[in-house]
Design a protein around this motif. Structure first.
Motif, PDB file in Angstrom:
ATOM      1  N   UNK A 108      77.969 -15.238 -39.707  1.00  0.00           N
ATOM      2  CA  UNK A 108      77.493 -14.084 -38.959  1.00  0.00           C
ATOM      3  C   UNK A 108      76.928 -14.521 -37.612  1.00  0.00           C
ATOM      4  N   UNK A 109      76.313 -15.687 -37.566  1.00  0.00           N
ATOM      5  CA  UNK A 109      75.636 -16.166 -36.362  1.00  0.00           C
ATOM      6  C   UNK A 109      76.629 -16.710 -35.332  1.00  0.00           C
ATOM      7  N   UNK A 110      77.756 -17.220 -35.784  1.00  0.00           N
ATOM      8  CA  UNK A 110      78.709 -17.851 -34.875  1.00  0.00           C
ATOM      9  C   UNK A 110      79.342 -16.832 -33.941  1.00  0.00           C
ATOM     10  N   UNK A 111      79.744 -17.303 -32.753  1.00  0.00           N
ATOM     11  CA  UNK A 111      80.289 -16.415 -31.729  1.00  0.00           C
ATOM     12  C   UNK A 111      81.816 -16.357 -31.778  1.00  0.00           C
ATOM     13  N   UNK A 131      66.855  -9.689 -42.109  1.00  0.00           N
ATOM     14  CA  UNK A 131      67.476 -10.256 -43.293  1.00  0.00           C
ATOM     15  C   UNK A 131      67.852 -11.721 -43.059  1.00  0.00           C
ATOM     16  N   UNK A 132      68.447 -12.016 -41.865  1.00  0.00           N
ATOM     17  CA  UNK A 132      68.850 -13.383 -41.583  1.00  0.00           C
ATOM     18  C   UNK A 132      67.645 -14.317 -41.517  1.00  0.00           C
ATOM     19  N   UNK A 133      66.552 -13.846 -40.925  1.00  0.00           N
ATOM     20  CA  UNK A 133      65.365 -14.694 -40.799  1.00  0.00           C
ATOM     21  C   UNK A 133      64.809 -15.047 -42.174  1.00  0.00           C
ATOM     22  N   UNK A 134      64.772 -14.071 -43.056  1.00  0.00           N
ATOM     23  CA  UNK A 134      64.269 -14.317 -44.410  1.00  0.00           C
ATOM     24  C   UNK A 134      65.186 -15.289 -45.142  1.00  0.00           C
ATOM     25  N   UNK A 135      66.492 -15.077 -45.004  1.00  0.00           N
ATOM     26  CA  UNK A 135      67.443 -15.936 -45.704  1.00  0.00           C
ATOM     27  C   UNK A 135      67.334 -17.378 -45.228  1.00  0.00           C
TER      28      UNK A 135
END
Length: 106
Positions: free
Chosen positions: A53-56, A1-5
């Motif tokens: 979502x990607x941040x740590x 989903x993230x890759x598509x977005x």
């Protein structure tokens, strides 16, 4: 989903920039300009929500998420000087934090 977005976002940005340029050239109505601005702020807000979502680090996640949600919500709030100021901060703050963060945030 993230890759598509993250592949769709540059396409949306290109459409929004094209619409803003066409607005300068052809002077669209206020309603059309409002729709273009709403789509622009919503796209930035959705991007910030997905970027959180990607941040740590939890602080960066929370700040980016809140800024994104505010940018989405500002489209439904009445025009107010304080909301505009907070909206500008919501656009700039996550970019500044990511740019100048000393620790690894991804």
């Amino acid at each position: 989903m993230k890759k598509i977005f993250f592949k769709i976002i540059p396409f949306l940005v290109l459409i929004i920039i094209s619409a803003k340029i066409l607005n300068w050239l052809f002077s669209f109505s206020d309603a059309t300009n409002h729709v273009i601005n709403s789509i622009m702020f919503s796209t930035i807000g959705v991007y910030y929500v997905f970027m959180s979502i990607v941040l740590v680090k939890n602080f960066y996640k929370l700040l980016t998420l809140l800024c994104g949600l505010f940018l989405i919500a500002i489209n439904f709030l009445p025009d107010n000087g304080i909301f505009v100021f907070v909206g500008i901060l919501s656009i700039i703050l996550p970019m500044l934090i990511i740019r100048f963060a000393k620790d690894n945030i991804y």
